[in-house]
Design an enzyme around this catalytic site. Sequence first.
Site, mmCIF file in Angstrom:
data_model
loop_
_atom_site.group_PDB
_atom_site.id
_atom_site.type_symbol
_atom_site.label_atom_id
_atom_site.label_comp_id
_atom_site.label_asym_id
_atom_site.label_seq_id
_atom_site.Cartn_x
_atom_site.Cartn_y
_atom_site.Cartn_z
ATOM 1 N N LYS A 138 79.617 20.271 3.337
ATOM 2 C CA LYS A 138 78.788 19.321 2.582
ATOM 3 C C LYS A 138 79.612 18.061 2.392
ATOM 4 C CE LYS A 138 76.300 22.701 -0.275
ATOM 5 N NZ LYS A 138 76.121 23.194 -1.636
ATOM 6 N N HIS A 141 80.787 15.629 -2.974
ATOM 7 C CA HIS A 141 79.889 15.259 -4.068
ATOM 8 C C HIS A 141 80.666 14.543 -5.170
ATOM 9 C CE1 HIS A 141 76.992 15.607 -7.354
ATOM 10 N NE2 HIS A 141 76.085 15.797 -6.415
ATOM 11 N N HIS A 144 82.696 16.243 -8.036
ATOM 12 C CA HIS A 144 84.060 16.784 -7.907
ATOM 13 C C HIS A 144 85.138 15.747 -8.228
ATOM 14 C CE1 HIS A 144 83.037 20.742 -6.348
ATOM 15 N NE2 HIS A 144 82.097 20.165 -5.637
#
Length: 578
Positions: A138, A141, A144
């Site tokens: 992924k 994000h 994080h």
Amino acid sequence: MACFFRRSIAAKLGRTLQQPEDVFIPALSAVPVFKKQQTADFRLSINTLRANGILPSSGDIQLQTENLASQLKQDSVLEDISAGRGAIHFKVNRKLLVQKILEPFGKDDERFSLNSELFNTLKRGTTLVEYSSPNIAKKFHAGHLRSTIIGNFIANLKQSLGHKVIRMNYLGDWGMQFGLLGAGFGQFGCQEKLKQNPLQHLFEVYVQVNKEAEHNEDINQAARDFFKQLEQRESEAVSLWQQFREITVDEYQRVYKRLGVHFDIYSGESFHQDQAQEVVQQLQSRGLLKTSEKGTGVVDLSPAADMSKVYTVLRNDGTTLYITRDLAAAIDRTEKYQFDEMIYVTDKGQATHFQQLFQILLLMGHSWADRCQHVPFGLVRGMKTRSGEVVFLEDVLDEARARMLHNMSQSKTTKEMDDPEDTAEKVGISALIVQDFKGPLLSDYTFDWDRMLQAQGDTGVFLQYTHARLCSLIRRNEGAEAAVFDPSLLLEQTSVSVLQHLLRYDEVLYQSAQDLQPKHLVNFLLKLSHLIASAHRELPVKGSSRDVAQARLRLFSGACSVLANGMRILGITPVNKM
């Protein structure tokens, strides 16, 4: 340095009260500087002396304070000793203050205050810090970001105080979602697109396969089959999964490089699959594994052993869970790295998970679990870019850089730079970090682009501006600085305030090491920057006599060194021009 004065005061107290001088060090602290107000340099807390049995704990505390103060006489180091409310105040000789604080600069700037005896009580050893820990396959994000920068600060702080630090990124690289992604890639994936824009393509495949799985049971079955192949280490499935993992780590390293963050080890849940089964066997052999009514494997954590508080470690089909892999990872790390402490940095929603993890480890007979710690943090509200809700961290970093670049282009004081984009990037990231670190980590906070990027006020931009301004002053006067300087030329209240503030640096680092909160250091550096701004206005170097200019340059270069070192501990790269 502060140690010299602390030790002098402690020695005087030791002689007066017939006690070893070391017992007074914890009761002594540098007095915070107040604007436009002269203050003493150190205070002795009488309450601390009472609590430690050095003075009687009964009786009138003010009488004790005044009585002790009257027994302490001025000398060549201390020019004033006075009784306050429950504390004794000490004012040190002004010339000696200037000399002792500014002496180390030019010799070992980077170690200023880091060799303080305050840190002798800290147990130094091997510290393992686990932070960031995003899920693979992924894009990174924005959620994080906090774990990444907080963990980096803790690792930097521990390292600067003499610990051996192991920086670990524990990736979410296992679980049924990889079954779904593997099955989805078989249907919708394309190796060519994977090479061109790896994480974007995997993201698109994941969205597509999830949509398909909602009404197509064949997809769900294919996902279960793929994950089973992974668990059984079938080469084709493992090869594809490894490709996803390597692509992700490469992409993440690019983002980490922008943030100035690095890791010694990229670990992950996948590393502990087999060990998780061994943990289950150990729980079984110790009689800790029970079977619930649903057929799941649980550990009873209730004080009365009545199954009122259980934690699931095994599904009813016998497969392991996140907690089981975390138990295996912790046991593996203590054997492999022999850490003295292990720190997990995750959001506060995982606090119960870590309490139970440490509790189970203790039940298993691992006494070192007491040396494991969870540092929780709150949530960020309203983190958006101009295009709307933010999802990916790179979007935030790009926007911070673009906004900063715009602000710099509008400012009349902006200097000519070799690489304005790189400067804007570093300053933008420092703005993100300072906004995040100003309050207690556990608090949620609201993200505010405008406030965060202000050049004046308590921001990362202000820290960078102060540092760049000091660098510019030092550059313009290159060759004017001398190895020796006259301390009597720095006795104005403005310069004394800067020096008094520097007296607190080791205490601030000590406090940060105790509670692992960056706010103490951030607030210290912001206050230092405000004091430097006043000194810059009131203590000109240009136009002053040679001796005065040399003394002032020593003050400014010392302050610049502390500012830069503190910024680096926070994870900020200081810029020399902006």
